[in-house]
Design a protein around this motif. Structure first.
Motif, PDB file in Angstrom:
ATOM      1  N   GLN A  43      42.286  97.465  69.708  1.00 24.77           N
ATOM      2  CA  GLN A  43      41.743  98.464  68.796  1.00 24.77           C
ATOM      3  C   GLN A  43      42.230  98.213  67.365  1.00 24.77           C
ATOM      4  O   GLN A  43      41.463  98.304  66.412  1.00 24.77           O
ATOM      5  CB  GLN A  43      42.105  99.872  69.238  1.00 24.77           C
ATOM      6  N   THR A  96      33.186 102.739  62.062  1.00 24.22           N
ATOM      7  CA  THR A  96      33.662 103.661  63.095  1.00 24.22           C
ATOM      8  C   THR A  96      33.323 103.140  64.490  1.00 24.22           C
ATOM      9  O   THR A  96      34.099 103.336  65.425  1.00 24.22           O
ATOM     10  CB  THR A  96      33.105 105.088  62.890  1.00 24.22           C
ATOM     11  N   SER A 116      35.821 100.428  65.219  1.00 22.06           N
ATOM     12  CA  SER A 116      37.156 101.013  65.393  1.00 22.06           C
ATOM     13  C   SER A 116      37.407 101.570  66.789  1.00 22.06           C
ATOM     14  O   SER A 116      38.550 101.852  67.136  1.00 22.06           O
ATOM     15  CB  SER A 116      37.382 102.126  64.373  1.00 22.06           C
ATOM     16  N   THR A 117      36.371 101.704  67.597  1.00 24.39           N
ATOM     17  CA  THR A 117      36.555 102.211  68.960  1.00 24.39           C
ATOM     18  C   THR A 117      37.278 101.201  69.842  1.00 24.39           C
ATOM     19  O   THR A 117      37.760 101.555  70.912  1.00 24.39           O
ATOM     20  CB  THR A 117      35.209 102.556  69.616  1.00 24.39           C
ATOM     21  N   ASN A 121      29.984  98.336  69.648  1.00 26.81           N
ATOM     22  CA  ASN A 121      29.667  99.665  69.122  1.00 26.81           C
ATOM     23  C   ASN A 121      29.375  99.652  67.625  1.00 26.81           C
ATOM     24  O   ASN A 121      28.798 100.599  67.100  1.00 26.81           O
ATOM     25  CB  ASN A 121      30.810 100.639  69.414  1.00 26.81           C
TER      26      ASN A 121
END
Length: 135
Positions: free
Chosen positions: A48, A97, A100-101, A106
């Motif tokens: 992450q 974002t 960032s998961t 994503n």
């Protein structure tokens, strides 16, 4: 200011979009210095961490192209470029974002639209260049 009177009044929107992207870039950075990348042996959250780092790094890599296309294309098409700039900024938010998961895929859910915005900005910049050549 010399030369500014030659720009269309709507060019202010281009400037505001560029500054907004600067704020987004400041918000993205959550990595402590001097660490660039982590390994699983050092940290259980290494994947992450690396995704956050890579998402920000990619935004920095794209920033010069985005700024140049906004500045040049906005001379001839300020409202279109400002609108495309807004699309780019919002999609970069979702790109970051999503990245960032910890799952790099994503980043492309809504983040993929930043590439369309860049293509539109390229068309506006080409139009501006052709317009200079024709005048």
């Amino acid at each position: 200011m010399a030369g500014v009177e030659l720009l269309p009044k709507e060019y202010g929107y281009v400037v505001l979009a560029l500054v907004l992207y600067c704020f987004l870039n400041f918000w993205m950075y959550k990595v402590s210095y001097p660490t660039m990348y982590a390994t699983e042996a050092e940290n259980k959250n290494a994947k992450q961490f690396n995704c956050v780092q890579r998402g920000h790094q990619n935004s920095l890599e794209m920033m010069p192209m985005f700024f140049m296309l906004m500045i040049v294309g906005g001379i001839k098409h300020p409202l279109i470029c400002a609108s495309l700039g807004a699309v780019y900024i919002v999609s970069r938010y979702f790109y970051f974002t999503g990245y960032s998961t910890g799952d790099p895929q994503n980043r492309l859910t809504l983040g993929k639209y930043n590439f369309l915005a860049i293509m539109g900005l390229m068309v506006c910049s080409i139009s501006c260049g052709v317009n200079f050549l024709m005048s």
